[in-house]
Structure formats: structure tokens, C-alpha cells
Design an enzyme around this catalytic site. Structure first.
Site, PDB file in Angstrom:
ATOM      1  N   GLU A 143     -92.052 -63.049 -10.466  1.00 22.49           N
ATOM      2  CA  GLU A 143     -92.662 -62.583 -11.743  1.00 22.49           C
ATOM      3  C   GLU A 143     -93.963 -62.104 -11.770  1.00 22.49           C
ATOM      4  O   GLU A 143     -94.597 -62.895 -12.187  1.00 22.49           O
ATOM      5  CB  GLU A 143     -92.130 -63.519 -12.817  1.00 22.49           C
ATOM      6  CG  GLU A 143     -92.449 -63.125 -13.978  1.00 22.49           C
ATOM      7  CD  GLU A 143     -92.090 -64.030 -15.408  1.00 22.49           C
ATOM      8  OE1 GLU A 143     -92.300 -63.739 -16.500  1.00 22.49           O
ATOM      9  OE2 GLU A 143     -91.602 -65.095 -14.819  1.00 22.49           O
ATOM     10  N   LYS A 167     -88.587 -60.448 -11.833  1.00 25.53           N
ATOM     11  CA  LYS A 167     -88.632 -60.338 -13.455  1.00 25.53           C
ATOM     12  C   LYS A 167     -89.875 -59.555 -13.681  1.00 25.53           C
ATOM     13  O   LYS A 167     -91.218 -60.275 -13.400  1.00 25.53           O
ATOM     14  CB  LYS A 167     -88.763 -62.021 -13.785  1.00 25.53           C
ATOM     15  CG  LYS A 167     -88.423 -62.118 -15.176  1.00 25.53           C
ATOM     16  CD  LYS A 167     -88.497 -63.417 -15.793  1.00 25.53           C
ATOM     17  CE  LYS A 167     -88.582 -63.592 -17.303  1.00 25.53           C
ATOM     18  NZ  LYS A 167     -88.150 -64.913 -17.695  1.00 25.53           N
TER      19      LYS A 167
END
Length: 294
Positions: free
Chosen positions: A173, A210
């Protein structure tokens, strides 16, 4: 169906329930619990665990729309209805993920790397004992500094490989600040850096990504289709749920992994019926944005 099959091929989204020490007071405030309601960190985490318990035990929180849930470390070590949280989620058919980073370092060169994780191996061993499926770790990119962006992505993948070695699926992420004036340029640089790291992975070293919803529609199509990517999920990143949902609908193959977007409108003062109805509405709208594209 295994967690991997469900997360890879299922229709639905990932619920982010991993607010940590720094973000927990805000999450509780939005839920209607002020900071003068607790005196210690232990009391604070007890209150947020009650909030999360109320969410995951709600009849609206089901595996037909929710593929997985991201947990904070203390949530993993806590119980829901007499079962450890990951076991409870697995019994519901929902894959449990664990946030493993220790927060963000100070901003430098336009980015925030992750702080050192000296106890990562021990944490991953405990995650395996609890039946955790995957992990999540977050960095933030604020400016279009190519070298710094590459450093963020490399740190994410270097740690991701350690997670893969433990038999867990890492969610990579590198968040992009939605308020950055160079958001579109940052995303182009970051995409190239991610593709470069993905191409270095060997067969079987599969990861999830993500990412902040891109400024250019379907800009992450190559990431969605990369053979080493199990799934691309989107964070709400400070957008309201309505805005995040509309932006998400424009991006094929990307599903939600919202935190504030999921809990928006929930309150400690609501009756169970009001709470469940509000959560059901949130789940339905996020599911629709994840599954039904424009």
C-alpha cells in the site's frame, strides 16, 4: 472455497478495520466517543474493539459481500463471541488480514516511508498461529519525487517478500495523497515503479495492491492484469464514501478496501436496528461500486 480463491475471484470488497494508535481517537470520535471517555490506551483499545465487534457481528457484515477484513494487532489478539477475531471471521467465510507496519516515518523528500519493523518476524509467526491470511502495510507519497517514490515502492516489496516467505499474502500500500497537486504525475511514476518490482517476483510470489483511486480512469489496468497481482483494492483516502464509490465505479477490476468509507454514519448511540441498517446501506453501496462498473 479457500480464502485465496475467494479473495482472487469473489465479488465483494475488503473491510479495513485496522485503525491503530494514531488514528483510533479520530475513529472513536466519528463513532461518537470523545477522548474524555477514556483515560488510558488500554481503555481506548477496549472501546474500539467493542466498535469493531459490533461491526463484524452485525447481520450486515456477511461473506456474500465482504471478502476479507483487515485487523489491527490488538484486534487479532482479542476475541469476538469467545473466538479470536481471525477465527471468528474465518468461520463467517471472511479472510482475515493483519496490519503489520508500525506507522509512518516523518516526511522526507516528499514521501513518508514506513518506520522500522524490528519485531516483524515474531508478529508474522503469531499471525500464522491465529490463521491470518494476509497482511497490510502503508506508506504515503505526497510529491512527484521519482527517486523517493521508487524508494517507497522498493521498501514495500522488500518487506512483502519477507511476508511471502512466511506463507502470507502481503497487501502492498503506497498511498498517494489525494490533495497533492501532482497526484496524476505521482501515479504515473509509481505505476512504473510497481510494475518494475512485480516483474522481479517469481511465480508463486503473488501480492495484492492497495492504491489510491487514480485520477485517470483505468490508469492501473496494467497492475490489475499483472500475473503476480491477486487483486487491486482501493482505499478511500479521505474522500467521502459517496465520492469514493463514484470514482471506484470508473475503474475496472478494482474493488474497495475502505475504512472511514465503511464506518461513515455509524454511532455508539444508535440502536442495534439503526446501526445494522446504516451498516447494511454502507455495505450495499460499497459492494455496488466494487462490482458494478460504468
Amino acid at each position: 472455497m479457500s480464502h485465496l480463491d475467494k479473495v482472487t475471484n469473489g465479488n465483494g470488497f475488503i473491510a479495513a478495520l485496522d485503525q491503530s494508535g494514531g488514528s483510533t481517537p479520530k475513529a472513536l470520535r466519528l463513532y461518537g466517543i470523545s477522548e474524555d471517555s477514556y483515560d488510558t490506551e488500554e481503555e481506548m483499545f477496549d472501546l474500539v474493539h467493542k466498535m469493531r465487534t459490533r461491526i463484524v457481528t452485525s447481520p450486515a457484515f456477511t461473506s456474500d459481500k465482504i471478502l476479507g477484513a483487515i485487523l489491527f494487532e490488538q484486534t487479532m489478539e482479542s476475541k469476538v463471541d469467545g473466538k479470536y477475531t481471525a477465527e471468528y471471521l474465518t468461520d463467517k467465510g471472511i479472510a482475515p488480514f493483519l496490519k503489520v507496519d508500525k506507522g509512518l516515518a516523518d516526511k522526507e523528500n516528499g514521501v513518508q516511508l514506513m518506520k522500522p519493523m524490528p519485531e516483524l518476524d515474531e508478529l508474522l509467526d503469531r499471525a500464522n498461529e491465529h490463521g491470518i491470511f494476509g497482511t497490510k502495510m502503508r506508506s504515503v507519497i505526497h510529491e512527484a519525487n521519482e527517486d523517493a517514490i521508487k524508494e517507497v515502492v522498493k521498501q514495500q516489496f522488500d518487506i512483502g517478500k519477507r511476508i511471502l516467505d512466511k506463507g502470507l499474502v502481503p497487501i502492498i500500500e503506497p498511498e498517494v495523497d489525494i490533495h497533492s497537486e501532482d497526484k496524476e504525475k505521482i501515479e504515473d511514476i509509481m505505476k512504473v515503479a510497481i510494475l518494475d518490482e512485480l516483474d522481479k517476483l517469481e511465480e508463486g510470489q503473488d501480492v495484492m495492491l492497495k492504491l489510491t483511486i487514480p485520477s485517470v480512469r483505468n490508469n492501473f489496468k496494467e497492475l490489475v492484469e499483472h500475473p503476480r497481482v491477486i487483486r487491486v483494492v482501493a482505499l478511500s483516502g479521505g474522500y467521502s464514501r459517496a465520492t469514493a464509490n463514484e470514482l471506484l465505479k470508473e475503474n475496472d477490476g478494482i474493488i474497495a478496501s475502505f475504512s472511514r468509507g465503511l464506518t461513515e454514519g455509524l454511532s455508539v448511540d444508535q440502536t442495534d436496528e439503526e446501526f445494522n441498517n446504516m451498516l447494511e446501506d454502507s455495505v450495499e453501496k460499497i459492494y455496488d461500486a466494487s462490482v458494478n462498473k460504468k
